[in-house]
Design a protein around this motif. Structure first.
Motif, PDB file in Angstrom:
ATOM      1  N   LEU A   1     -81.571   7.374  90.809  1.00 31.83           N
ATOM      2  CA  LEU A   1     -82.588   6.710  91.625  1.00 31.83           C
ATOM      3  C   LEU A   1     -83.646   7.730  92.060  1.00 31.83           C
ATOM      4  CD1 LEU A   1     -83.297   3.985  92.919  1.00 31.83           C
ATOM      5  CD2 LEU A   1     -81.843   4.602  94.858  1.00 31.83           C
ATOM      6  N   GLU A   2     -83.225   8.887  92.529  1.00 25.83           N
ATOM      7  CA  GLU A   2     -84.185   9.939  92.892  1.00 25.83           C
ATOM      8  C   GLU A   2     -85.018  10.371  91.690  1.00 25.83           C
ATOM      9  OE1 GLU A   2     -82.038  12.309  96.587  1.00 25.83           O
ATOM     10  OE2 GLU A   2     -82.054  13.223  94.610  1.00 25.83           O
ATOM     11  N   ALA A   3     -84.416  10.324  90.497  1.00 32.77           N
ATOM     12  CA  ALA A   3     -85.138  10.709  89.276  1.00 32.77           C
ATOM     13  C   ALA A   3     -86.054   9.586  88.788  1.00 32.77           C
ATOM     14  CB  ALA A   3     -84.146  11.105  88.182  1.00 32.77           C
ATOM     15  N   GLY A   4     -86.032   8.438  89.480  1.00 34.89           N
ATOM     16  CA  GLY A   4     -86.907   7.318  89.126  1.00 34.89           C
ATOM     17  C   GLY A   4     -86.493   6.603  87.854  1.00 34.89           C
ATOM     18  N   LEU A   5     -85.238   6.794  87.434  1.00 42.14           N
ATOM     19  CA  LEU A   5     -84.773   6.223  86.165  1.00 42.14           C
ATOM     20  C   LEU A   5     -84.205   4.826  86.399  1.00 42.14           C
ATOM     21  CD1 LEU A   5     -83.034   9.461  84.851  1.00 42.14           C
ATOM     22  CD2 LEU A   5     -85.267   8.546  84.170  1.00 42.14           C
ATOM     23  N   PRO A   6     -84.640   3.842  85.596  1.00 37.67           N
ATOM     24  CA  PRO A   6     -84.174   2.473  85.804  1.00 37.67           C
ATOM     25  C   PRO A   6     -82.712   2.297  85.404  1.00 37.67           C
ATOM     26  CG  PRO A   6     -85.510   2.597  83.806  1.00 37.67           C
ATOM     27  CD  PRO A   6     -85.574   3.958  84.459  1.00 37.67           C
ATOM     28  N   LEU A   7     -82.066   1.332  86.046  1.00 33.12           N
ATOM     29  CA  LEU A   7     -80.673   0.988  85.749  1.00 33.12           C
ATOM     30  C   LEU A   7     -80.655  -0.405  85.141  1.00 33.12           C
ATOM     31  CD1 LEU A   7     -77.589   1.396  85.965  1.00 33.12           C
ATOM     32  CD2 LEU A   7     -77.736   0.556  88.314  1.00 33.12           C
ATOM     33  N   TYR A   8     -80.100  -0.510  83.910  1.00 30.68           N
ATOM     34  CA  TYR A   8     -80.085  -1.813  83.247  1.00 30.68           C
ATOM     35  C   TYR A   8     -79.270  -2.824  84.062  1.00 30.68           C
ATOM     36  CZ  TYR A   8     -80.678  -5.503  80.077  1.00 30.68           C
ATOM     37  OH  TYR A   8     -81.069  -6.727  79.594  1.00 30.68           O
ATOM     38  N   GLY A   9     -79.779  -4.065  84.101  1.00 29.83           N
ATOM     39  CA  GLY A   9     -79.107  -5.110  84.874  1.00 29.83           C
ATOM     40  C   GLY A   9     -79.634  -5.189  86.302  1.00 29.83           C
ATOM     41  N   HIS A  10     -80.419  -4.206  86.699  1.00 31.49           N
ATOM     42  CA  HIS A  10     -81.001  -4.165  88.038  1.00 31.49           C
ATOM     43  C   HIS A  10     -82.525  -4.008  87.908  1.00 31.49           C
ATOM     44  CE1 HIS A  10     -76.994  -3.765  89.890  1.00 31.49           C
ATOM     45  NE2 HIS A  10     -76.707  -3.236  88.721  1.00 31.49           N
ATOM     46  N   ASP A  11     -82.972  -2.868  87.406  1.00 28.47           N
ATOM     47  CA  ASP A  11     -84.410  -2.609  87.264  1.00 28.47           C
ATOM     48  C   ASP A  11     -84.934  -3.076  85.905  1.00 28.47           C
ATOM     49  OD1 ASP A  11     -84.232  -1.064  89.747  1.00 28.47           O
ATOM     50  OD2 ASP A  11     -83.145   0.365  88.493  1.00 28.47           O
ATOM     51  N   LEU A  12     -84.020  -3.402  85.038  1.00 25.05           N
ATOM     52  CA  LEU A  12     -84.362  -3.908  83.701  1.00 25.05           C
ATOM     53  C   LEU A  12     -83.491  -5.116  83.419  1.00 25.05           C
ATOM     54  CD1 LEU A  12     -84.301  -0.613  81.567  1.00 25.05           C
ATOM     55  CD2 LEU A  12     -86.331  -1.880  82.308  1.00 25.05           C
ATOM     56  N   ASN A  13     -84.092  -6.139  82.801  1.00 23.12           N
ATOM     57  CA  ASN A  13     -83.295  -7.270  82.307  1.00 23.12           C
ATOM     58  C   ASN A  13     -84.112  -8.004  81.255  1.00 23.12           C
ATOM     59  OD1 ASN A  13     -84.965  -9.304  83.522  1.00 23.12           O
ATOM     60  ND2 ASN A  13     -83.944  -8.907  85.486  1.00 23.12           N
ATOM     61  N   GLU A  14     -83.591  -9.120  80.783  1.00 25.32           N
ATOM     62  CA  GLU A  14     -84.221  -9.780  79.633  1.00 25.32           C
ATOM     63  C   GLU A  14     -85.538 -10.464  79.978  1.00 25.32           C
ATOM     64  OE1 GLU A  14     -82.422 -11.418  76.386  1.00 25.32           O
ATOM     65  OE2 GLU A  14     -80.429 -10.552  76.695  1.00 25.32           O
ATOM     66  N   THR A  15     -85.901 -10.534  81.264  1.00 26.98           N
ATOM     67  CA  THR A  15     -87.206 -11.110  81.608  1.00 26.98           C
ATOM     68  C   THR A  15     -88.263 -10.031  81.814  1.00 26.98           C
ATOM     69  OG1 THR A  15     -86.978 -11.086  84.028  1.00 26.98           O
ATOM     70  CG2 THR A  15     -85.965 -12.942  82.856  1.00 26.98           C
ATOM     71  N   ILE A  16     -87.837  -8.795  81.938  1.00 26.69           N
ATOM     72  CA  ILE A  16     -88.757  -7.702  82.273  1.00 26.69           C
ATOM     73  C   ILE A  16     -89.191  -6.996  80.993  1.00 26.69           C
ATOM     74  CG2 ILE A  16     -88.934  -5.484  83.482  1.00 26.69           C
ATOM     75  CD1 ILE A  16     -86.800  -6.592  85.470  1.00 26.69           C
TER      76      ILE A  16
END
Lengths: 121, 388
Positions: free
Chosen positions: B248-263
């Motif tokens: 999170l501090e590195a700004g890296l997305p987590l699949y299923g949270h910050d990324l999903n099939e609509t994004i």
């Protein structure tokens, strides 16, 4: 002075009509590093079971419920700058708030230390 | 205080090591994994930023995609296997050099992200790709890739072994004693190394923002390598809790949270992962939407927020200064390196410039938040100077 416990891992230390509320060593251990504490307002009237405060660990927020009904008389403002006191000293320096107990009868419904110890075996 | 119903959970080859180290085991992605060890998330996080942290990431999905009938010409075989994967992703896989890794995205026909993944051109075997996908999505990802490859290439799962991540500024000095050859790798390069008669696939990559390595070992060698790495005083085992706060501090997305099939990749601010050649050819799933968004037709974008007061967790509303809702937090928590709360979330592009003052709603109270440049904590990857 007597200390009682809830199944949600709050303690209530009773001195006369005032109870001091915090979370048990077991609870702080389970929650991990506490990074933020949302304190109730002094004067707030709580019913037994109401959400009184929130403690936040790195991972999650956890509600602290009122073990008994009453009115908040004092809050531990030191926790705003040093939330980790809940981890390092949960039963003394890490207390959260004090409550003027409205109905002393509710105290009897809480767990004594033996019953609480059984719960956390 | 969730009870772990261990019955239907898978374990990794490091399971016994986690128990021996008093790891607090939790279900994660179908596996029983340590969220923390007794020192706690805060100490584990800081140790990784200052020394070296060792993570068990064996739940993730490494695999190989290898041509069924290679010609023996390395370049032609790479082009052939790359051409099988490229229709699923937006990255330029054909351009990879042997041992080079690329972060890319599996996309659906609408340009939504099915998964984010690492794809490397094998450093040793012509016509073979080394791919690592996320734990929660791996069965579906593998099925998609295998279907796209048909009978021209075979997908071989490698998720029955141990995948370790050694992360932090001291990682390279630790590796120098154990797998010295791996210290020659630059960021986003991988190689195959021998360690005590066992083959290790080592990548210079990670999910913390620090320099470090990700190491694939057999189920048998994994625990021995774990012990060897922990034999160095600079290394401590780190659980999933700190893995999350570090990424999170590195700004890296987590699949299923910050990324999903609509994004889409552009909405997720991962435009860098849409390679130039692929953009020009517009030959990836959802290209129409993604290229239009890149040209300004964007309704939301992922930003980083510094939050005053209580942490804003996933699902918290993001508001403008007048209190009107703009979007939601998709990951949030406390940043141990910064001593304050941070969050990732989506807002309209007009509200996304660093310095924009916003609010987040936590337990129905509006708290101040500000858009900041990501990463929150600077990346410290080891980039090799380009060969002259």
């Amino acid at each position: 002075m007597t200390t009682k416990f809830t199944p949600d891992h709050e303690y209530l230390r009773v001195e006369g009509s005032i109870g001091t509320v915090g979370i048990t060593p077991y609870a702080q251990e389970a929650l991990g590093d506490i990074v933020f504490v949302e304190l109730p307002e002094v004067g707030k009237v709580l019913k037994k079971g109401d959400e009184a405060a929130v403690v936040e660990s790195v991972k999650a927020a956890s509600e602290i419920y009122a073990p008994v009904s009453g009115t908040v008389t004092e809050v531990n403002t030191t926790l705003s700058g040093e939330p980790g006191l809940i981890n390092s000293d949960p039963e003394a320096g890490g207390w959260i708030y004090k409550i003027e107990i409205a109905d002393a009868g509710e105290i009897d419904g809480l767990l004594d230390s033996d019953a609480y110890a059984q719960l956390t075996l | 205080m969730a009870q772990t119903s261990a019955d239907d959970l898978k374990t990794t080859p490091l399971f016994e090591r986690h128990l021996a180290a008093s790891g607090r085991m939790v279900p994660f992605g179908g596996y029983n994994l340590p969220v923390q060890y007794p020192s706690g998330i805060m100490a584990e996080h800081k140790w990784t930023r200052e020394q070296a942290g060792l993570f068990d990431v064996s739940h993730m999905g490494p695999c190989y995609l290898t041509l069924t009938s290679p010609s023996g010409d390395d370049e032609a075989d790479h082009a052939a296997v790359a051409a099988l994967l490229e229709p699923l992703v937006c990255g330029d896989i054909a351009a990879l050099k042997p041992g080079q890794i690329r972060y890319t995205l599996l996309l659906n026909a609408q340009g939504g992200v099915i998964d984010d993944l690492m794809v490397a051109r094998s450093p040793v075997q012509p016509g073979s790709l080394y791919i690592v996908v996320n734990a929660g999505t791996k069965d579906n990802d593998f099925a998609l890739i295998a279907a796209a490859a048909g009978d021209r290439a075979q997908l071989r799962r490698a998720d029955d072994g141990a995948l370790l991540a050694l992360q932090g500024p001291e990682a390279v000095n630790v590796m120098a004693h154990i797998v010295p050859g791996a210290t020659e790798l630059g960021f986003m390069q991988c190689g195959v190394f021998d360690w005590q008669g066992e083959k290790l696939v080592v990548s210079r990559s990670g999910y913390t923002g620090e320099d470090g390595f990700e190491i694939l070992a057999s189920a048998k060698a994994g625990p021995l390598l774990w012990d060897a790495l922990l034999g160095d005083d600079r290394v401590k085992p780190i659980g999933l809790g700190a893995r999350d706060s570090l990424r999170l501090e590195a700004g890296l997305p987590l699949y299923g949270h910050d990324l999903n099939e609509t994004i889409s990749p552009i909405e997720a601010d991962l435009g860098f992962a849409v390679s130039k050649r692929r953009r020009e050819a517009a030959d990836f799933p959802g290209a129409r939407r993604i290229l239009a968004e890149r040209d300004g037709g964007l309704s939301r974008i992922r930003v980083g927020l510094i939050v005053e007061g209580a942490p804003a967790r996933e699902g918290a509303e993001i508001l403008d200064q007048s209190g009107a809702p703009l979007g939601v937090v998709t990951s949030g928590g406390f940043a141990p390196s910064l001593g304050k709360a941070i969050a990732l979330g989506f807002v309209p592009p007009t509200q996304a410039a660093p310095g924009t003052k916003l609010q987040v709603s936590v337990r129905n109270r509006a708290q101040a938040a500000e858009v900041v440049q990501m990463p929150f904590v600077p990346h410290r990857y080891f980039r090799k100077p380009k060969a002259s």
